[in-house]
Structure formats: structure tokens, C-alpha cells
Design an enzyme around this catalytic site. Structure first.
Site, PDB file in Angstrom:
ATOM      1  N   ASP A 291      -9.051   3.081  -3.064  1.00 20.85           N
ATOM      2  CA  ASP A 291     -10.111   3.570  -2.182  1.00 20.85           C
ATOM      3  C   ASP A 291     -11.325   4.065  -2.951  1.00 20.85           C
ATOM      4  O   ASP A 291     -11.498   5.262  -3.172  1.00 20.85           O
ATOM      5  CB  ASP A 291      -9.563   4.671  -1.278  1.00 20.85           C
ATOM      6  CG  ASP A 291      -8.446   4.150  -0.389  1.00 20.85           C
ATOM      7  OD1 ASP A 291      -8.256   2.916  -0.338  1.00 20.85           O
ATOM      8  OD2 ASP A 291      -7.750   4.979   0.230  1.00 20.85           O
TER       9      ASP A 291
ATOM     10  N   GLU B 157       2.613   4.819  -4.215  1.00 19.82           N
ATOM     11  CA  GLU B 157       2.611   5.695  -5.410  1.00 19.82           C
ATOM     12  C   GLU B 157       3.940   6.449  -5.557  1.00 19.82           C
ATOM     13  O   GLU B 157       4.328   6.669  -6.720  1.00 19.82           O
ATOM     14  CB  GLU B 157       1.443   6.680  -5.318  1.00 19.82           C
ATOM     15  CG  GLU B 157       0.089   6.031  -5.455  1.00 19.82           C
ATOM     16  CD  GLU B 157      -0.297   5.136  -4.264  1.00 19.82           C
ATOM     17  OE1 GLU B 157       0.111   5.463  -3.135  1.00 19.82           O
ATOM     18  OE2 GLU B 157      -0.969   4.128  -4.490  1.00 19.82           O
TER      19      GLU B 157
ATOM     20  N   ASP C 177       0.842  -1.203   0.000  1.00 15.52           N
ATOM     21  CA  ASP C 177       0.000   0.000   0.000  1.00 15.52           C
ATOM     22  C   ASP C 177       0.874   1.249   0.000  1.00 15.52           C
ATOM     23  O   ASP C 177       2.076   1.185   0.285  1.00 15.52           O
ATOM     24  CB  ASP C 177      -0.913  -0.026   1.242  1.00 15.52           C
ATOM     25  CG  ASP C 177      -2.026   1.019   1.177  1.00 15.52           C
ATOM     26  OD1 ASP C 177      -2.366   1.467   0.064  1.00 15.52           O
ATOM     27  OD2 ASP C 177      -2.553   1.377   2.247  1.00 15.52           O
TER      28      ASP C 177
END
Ligand code: MIG
Length: 748
Positions: free
Chosen positions: A483, A412, A409
Site C-alpha cells: 500500500d 504478514e 494478501d
């Protein structure tokens, strides 16, 4: 920029070196159907993360000087190179397929100088497109009018990307994802263009921030570009969409066959804080008779959000013992792992990273610090092979605990104190590189290290989930769409988004079932599991603070619907598994838009609310609040209603009743669906029985059986059954490959 006249060229093997007045470039024939167009602004090599080895196939390449340009001929296509580095692609009959645009562009400046000044005075920055002037690299292609565009990764919106524009810049934006978003977490700069006469793919292998304008600016042309990196793109020809996609997969690699249990149901929530929370979920699944193979541990298991730590107080000092008990009951546990490492002297991961120079640095040479969940944090420099090795070895931590999958997670990378500046210093293998160069491949490289780590320390097929990725990440990780929100628009978006991920080479993908942010409703959860049970990845996940959304929280009706669809999913696991077996060979996606199979059918080119699983099951889920009927379109051929077994001949539109417990499903005539006997997790019962669900007609089907866990299938240790379906509903079975030590005892 003008490149000037083509002065001369040289041919070396399958590469044609082009000397223009102001630019040196080259065109390389990779295969008769795949062509690379390259001009090195940053480097003379590709330095690709997506394509680790360029697998050039020796083939006939002819070059002819013709009055209208330099022609490069392969068995399958023609490339025409003209002055000013205009490059056109034609088919083998010399019909134009993809042409560089020669006309004039609409000026990018859309607002007046005065208005820009006003904005600047008020402290606003003008959007990129509002500024005058273009990008360093721009490839502008003529639009003939019939183009539909597919792929581009995980973009919001609809299946067909025509008339929209996007950016490739891995982005964690917490707002509800809407059509106007230019970028989400993943960058896959590949798309397929389908016209009335042709289909082809374009892959822009540039990791920097890039732009894709699919006819949003003009109906005369579409373009892609970037401000840094190389002009480096691949033209991929094919007779149809499957061929084009498999050309892209040939370049970037297919997704490896996953462990079979990963195709089961996964339950997750950010907020299962203590061991008792997990225990309750495990008990709940078995008590309520919801098949379940996996529970995911979100950041709550960590000690203060430190990677590779366990909050022992939350697990009675014995996580291993607890996890073993869950494993004995068939739960394969998955752990989240974040990109940012807590800045804290004395915390071994941080200390090791600092000591060895494993973190990204400021231009001045200090460890670059931003903030993520653990507070101040440093970012492992995954472009450095040594850092990847270090991370690879860290996977031992999870494996020793009994963890069966790692969920990457915030890679990015996401950061709470503003974005990482472009000049943060990373490594690109053997040389320094800045954040601008490494941002979009950060999640890719983290996933690669994670994959290698699980392979090394566990040995089974690594199960790695990632939020951020780049083209080619399918070799190392599968994805979820991040999300989303518990809203109907996001249930609707799940179909085009997952279909486009499949067309972008990411076959193993899913959405957070029920929606992540905000509160789901009983009806939304029921409709979402109907779609989710048929998605390649099937996980219910939600955010801390949102309403609970386990299968049983909304009472008996929703629970019964939930059970019905998760059980359907388990019945079909052998079918999903077969699709993955084929996908590893060809790159064919699991979840497919109808256009992938029926590209000549104009109706399906913009179909957003139906999808196929493989080529044989068509799903028409209800994605409208309050609806209990829906329009269904079936393309040409004979179909059966899965529930009623009524035979329907396509192409046809009709209205199907779809009360809350019904997801309309259709199966092609001549299909045999391989089904797994009912069980509450994969492997609960010995895998000695296969059930055949037959839909009479003429058809062939290949089914694969192996141990479902390791790489033995690659040494031929699998069984391949070939079924022939007859119009009378009988099935002939042949074993065409016999390599697995425990073949079925019964096929019923
Ligand atoms: O900033 O770990 O997308 O699935 O539950 C939020 C907590 C961080 C984002 C992930 C989500 C996960 C959450 N994470």
C-alpha cells in the site's frame, strides 16, 4: 557473549567443526565462493525456508594453522577463524575483504535511566535500541569507509542502505511509508556490500525478527543480529555484483519464467464491486485502445470476505459465464485471497480447518482467533505440510472458475486486533513452533502452497502475487510493494525499492501505478505510468474511497500519454520475456540499478532516479512534480536517445527536455530490441512476426520464443535466436536452438 579460545577443530568433508571454550560452531564450504558460518542455538540443522536443499559442490578445501588463526582455503577465497569465533574473509590473493570487528562498541543505551523510567511511567515502551545490551546473535563487521549496501528486500528510502538501520519483521503498517520505517511487508535478510576494492554478499538465514544496522550506529562497523534462532549466515564472494547475486540465487533459487501475458498491463482497484464494474473496465480498455491482459478482483468478489467463496449476487449467479466472456476477449482474471479464514461454524473452510487442526492455536490448544476483513478469523498453519496440501487443493476453486492468477494478501500475517502474540502455536514441518519463528515465513509458505495448487490444478506456470515473503519466495511468487500512497515521494521511492528487490532476488516486482492510498493527480498518474510501464510488473491499483485512476479518468492528454507508454510496454514484452528467460538461469534482475552494471563508476553507487531494464535500456523518468526537464547521467559507452535516435557518448551528464509525455530513455549502441507487433493483449494476433529495433554498434543478443504458457521450454521446446548487430545497423540471425514447433515466419 564471549566464545572463548578455539580449542580444537575437526574436518568432515567440507565442514570444519570448531570447538571454542564456550561454543560449538562450524564453517561449511558450500562452493569455492560460498561459505556458511553456523552456530546452533536452536537446532543443529539449518531448518531453512529459503534454502530447501543445500547444493554443496565438492571442491578442494585446505585447512592451515597459522600464527594468526585457523585458515580455510578454497580455490576462490580464504576464511580466517580466530579465538572468540572471529571470522574474516579474504580473497584468493589474501587481501582482506570482510572482517569481524574487534574494537569496542558504542553502548546501545542512548538515553538516561531516568528518562527510560519516565517513559515507562507514562506507559511508553523504550525502543529496542534504547535498551542496554545487545542481541543473542550479533555479527559485527568492520567498516572500512567505502562501503555501500544494497538489497535487504523492500525497505523504504534510498538505493544505498549505508547509515540506516532496519528490522526484518513482516509488517502491514497503513501509514504512508517513509524513510524512517524499519520494516515493510517482506523480509529478505540479504545484502550486497560494495567497497572500493571488493564486493560480497551476506545472507543471514534466520527467520526470526532480525536487525540490520548498516553503519547507523557507528562508522567503524555494521552489524546484523537476532534474539532467537541460529547464527546461520552465508558469505558469498564474487568478482562483481552480478556474480554475488547469482551466488545468492544459487542458494535460494531463481524466479521461474512467468507466463507471457503476465508481462502485459494489469488493471485493478479495491472497489470494483459488481460484475458491471468489471465489465466497464474491460470495455474501457478496449474502447480507449489501452492494451490490457488482466483485471484483478479484490476482496469485493468474495461473499463477506470468506476465502474460496463468490458473492453470486454481484455476478448474476454466473461468475463462470462472465469470466469466460472476459477470457474470450483476452482478459486473464486474477483473484485476491486473504490469509485469515472467517470464524463461522457451517462455513466449510473454517469447519475443515477446525476439524483437522489446520489453524494456529493458542498455547492452551484452542484455535487462535484475531480479526481481519471477515471479522473474527483463524490463521491457517502453513508450516504444516498437510495444511499446505489442503490449501493446494483449494486452488481448484479458482481454476474451475477460470481464474488465471492468485494474489495473496494480508499474509504478514496482518491482524486488526493487535499483533499475533509470539507464543501462538504454529507448526514447522514436523514439530511445533511459535509465531516468533513462523511469522516472517508465513507469506512464503502460503505462496508455496498457492504455487503448488495452481501448478496441480491449472498446469500452466503459476501466477502468484504475494505481499509478504521471505528470502527464497521468488521460486513461488512475484511481489508488489503493497500500500503505497499517491504522492511524489512514493513515485521516487519506486526506483530504489524495485531495484533493491531485484538485488534481493525478487526480480518480478512492481508498485501500485498511480499510488494506492489517497487521490492521485493527472500529472502523477502520467509520470507513474511512464515508470510503471518499464517496471517488471505493470499494474494500476488503488484503494476504495480514493479518486478513480483508470487511464481515461483524467481526460485526453493523460489518456494519450498512458496509451503511449502501455503500447511501448507491449512492444517491449519480448525483451522483458528474454530477461526473465535469462533470469531463471542466472538470477540476474530485470530492473537494475546502474551500479549493478557499472559498479566501478562512483557516480552510480548512489543513483536513485535512473534505472536499467536488462543491460541495454536506461530509463531516466521524471519523478518531480512540475518538472519538464531533468538531469541525465549516462555511464561509459555509446548510447542512443530512444526517441530522437541521437547518439551520445558516456560518461556524461546533461539536461534532457522532458515534457509530460516524455520519459527519457536510452539504448546502448549495438542493441537489437526484439519487439512485438501492436496488439491489445498478448496472443490477440498469432505470434509469427518479430520486429527488430536496431541501435547500430557492435553487439550480441539472444532471443527466446516458446508457447509462453507451460513448462515445455524446460524440455527444450523453445527457439533461441542469436542476433549479431553490426556498426552499419545490419543484423545477422542464427537459430542456436530449434525446439519450438511454431517459430517466427517473419523477422523484420
Ligand atoms: O487492508 O483487499 O495491500 O492491495 O486492495 C487492506 C483490500 C487489504 C491490502 C492490499 C491492497 C488491497 C486491500 N488490502
Amino acid at each position: 557473549m564471549t566464545c572463548g579460545r578455539l580449542l580444537r577443530y575437526e574436518i568432515k568433508n567440507q565442514t570444519i567443526h570448531l570447538h571454542f571454550e564456550h561454543l560449538k560452531a562450524r564453517i561449511e564450504i558450500i562452493t569455492p565462493k560460498i561459505v556458511n558460518v553456523f552456530a546452533g542455538f536452536m537446532s543443529e540443522e539449518h531448518r531453512s525456508k529459503a534454502i530447501e536443499v543445500v547444493k554443496t559442490i565438492p571442491c578442494e578445501v585446505h585447512v592451515e594453522e597459522r600464527p594468526d588463526g585457523l585458515w580455510i582455503l578454497t580455490d576462490a577465497l580464504r576464511v580466517r577463524v580466530c579465538d572468540d569465533f572471529k571470522v574474516d574473509f579474504l580473497d584468493e590473493e589474501e587481501a582482506l575483504v570482510c572482517e569481524d570487528y574487534r574494537g569496542s562498541r558504542i553502548p546501545l543505551k542512548r538515553v538516561s535511566e531516568e528518562y527510560l523510567k519516565l517513559l515507562a511511567e507514562e506507559g511508553h515502551r523504550a525502543g529496542e535500541a534504547d535498551k542496554e545490551g545487545g542481541h543473542l546473535i550479533e555479527v559485527v563487521k568492520t567498516m572500512t569507509g567505502s562501503e555501500h549496501f544494497y538489497g535487504l528486500g523492500d525497505k523504504t528510502g534510498y538505493l544505498d542502505k549505508r547509515h540506516y538501520d532496519y528490522e526484518m519483521w513482516n509488517t502491514d503498517n497503513p501509514d504512508p511509508q517513509v524513510d524512517t520505517f524499519k520494516a515493510l511487508y517482506k523480509s529478505i535478510p540479504f545484502f550486497i556490500t560494495l567497497t572500493d576494492s571488493h564486493v560480497y554478499g551476506l545472507f543471514f538465514d534466520n527467520p526470526y525478527k532480525s536487525y540490520f544496522n548498516m553503519g547507523q550506529e557507528s562508522d567503524d562497523y555494521f552489524w546484523f543480529g537476532a534474539d532467537q534462532g541460529n547464527l546461520d549466515y552465508y558469505y558469498i564472494a564474487g568478482a562483481n555484483m552480478p556474480q554475488v547475486l547469482s551466488g545468492y540465487m544459487y542458494l535460494t533459487g531463481t524466479a521461474p519464467l512467468p507466463q507471457k501475458w503476465t508481462l502485459g498491463y494489469h488493471q485493478s482497484r479495491w472497489g470494483y464491486v459488481v460484475q458491471e464494474d468489471i465489465q466497464a473496465i474491460a470495455d474501457g480498455m478496449r474502447e480507449h485502445d489501452i492494451p490490457c491482459d488482466s483485471i484483478h478482483l479484490d476482496i469485493d468478489y468474495m461473499r463477506g470476505y470468506r476465502d474460496f467463496t463468490w458473492d453470486l449476487t454481484r455476478y448474476h449467479n454466473d461468475p463462470e459465464g462472465f469470466l469466460q466472456k472476459l477470457s474470450d476477449r483476452g482478459f486473464h482474471m486474477v483473484c485476491i485471497n486473504d490469509a485469515g479464514v472467517k470464524k463461522e461454524a457451517g462455513y466449510d473452510v473454517y469447519d475443515e480447518g477446525v476439524e483437522n487442526g489446520y489453524f494456529a492455536k493458542t498455547p492452551e490448544g484452542d484455535v487462535y482467533i484475531n480479526a481481519v476483513w471477515p471479522g473474527e478469523a483463524a490463521f491457517p498453519d502453513f508450516g504444516n505440510p498437510k495444511v499446505r496440501e489442503w490449501w493446494t487443493d483449494k486452488m481448484d476453486f479458482f481454476v474451475k472458475k477460470g481464474i488465471r492468477g492468485v494474489w495473496n494478501d494480508m499474509n504478514e500475517p496482518a491482524s486488526f486486533k493487535g499483533p499475533l502474540p509470539d507464543d501462538v502455536v504454529f507448526t514447522d514441518e514436523d514439530r511445533p513452533a511459535d509465531h516468533a519463528a513462523m511469522h516472517n515465513v508465513y507469506g512464503h509458505l502460503m505462496s508455496k502452497a498457492t504455487y503448488e495448487g495452481l501448478k496441480k490444478h491449472d498446469g500452466r506456470r503459476p501466477f502468484v502475487i504475494t505481499r509478504a515473503c521471505f528470502a527464497g519466495s521468488q521460486k513461488y511468487a512475484m511481489v508488489w510493494t503493497g500500500d503505497n500512497t499517491s504522492m511524489w515521494g512514493h513515485l521516487q521511492m519506486a526506483i530504489p525499492q524495485l531495484c533493491n528487490l531485484g538485488l534481493s532476488g525478487m526480480p518480478f516486482a512492481g508498485t501500485d501505478i498511480g499510488g494506492f492510498c489517497a487521490d492521485t493527480t493527472p500529472e502523477l498518474l502520467a509520470r507513474w505510468i511512464e515508470l510503471g510501464a518499464l517496471s517488471p510488473f505493470c499494474r494500476n491499483h488503488s484503494a476504495m474511497g480514493s479518486r478513480r485512476q483508470e487511464p481515461w479518468v483524467f481526460g485526453e492528454e493523460v489518456l494519450a500519454i498512458y496509451r503511449k507508454y502501455v503500447k511501448l510496454r507491449y512492444r517491449l514484452i519480448p525483451y522483458f520475456y528474454d530477461l526473465f528467460f535469462e533470469e531463471e538461469k542466472t538470477g540476474a534482475p530485470i530492473m537494475r540499478p546502474l551500479v549493478y552494471e557499472y559498479e566501478k563508476d562512483m557516480v552510480v553507487r548512489t543513483c536513485n532516479d535512473e534505472f536499467l531494464i536488462g543491460s541495454r535500456i536506461l530509463a531516466a523518468p521524471v519523478v518531480q512534480q512540475g518538472a519538464n526537464h531533468r538531469m541525465v547521467y549516462l555511464p561509459e559507452g555509446e548510447w542512443y536517445d530512444y526517441w530522437t535516435r541521437e547518439k551520445i557518448t558516456g560518461p556524461v551528464w546533461f539536461v534532457r527536455e522532458a515534457p509530460l509525455d516524455t520519459c527519457p530513455l536510452y539504448v546502448k549502441a549495438g542493441t537489437v530490441l526484439p519487439c512485438m507487433p501492436e496488439q491489445s493483449y498478448v496472443g490477440e494476433k498469432p505470434n509469427d512476426t518479430l520486429l527488430l529495433d536496431v541501435f547500430p554498434g557492435e553487439g550480441e543478443y539472444d532471443h527466446y520464443l516458446d508457447n509462453g504458457e507451460d513448462f515445455a521450454y524446460r524440455d527444450g521446446r523453445y527457439h533461441q535466436y542469436h542476433f549479431t548487430v553490426k556498426p552499419d545497423g545490419t543484423v545477422e540471425t542464427q537459430i542456436v536452438h530449434a525446439g519450438y514447433e511454431k517459430p517466427y515466419e517473419r523477422i523484420l
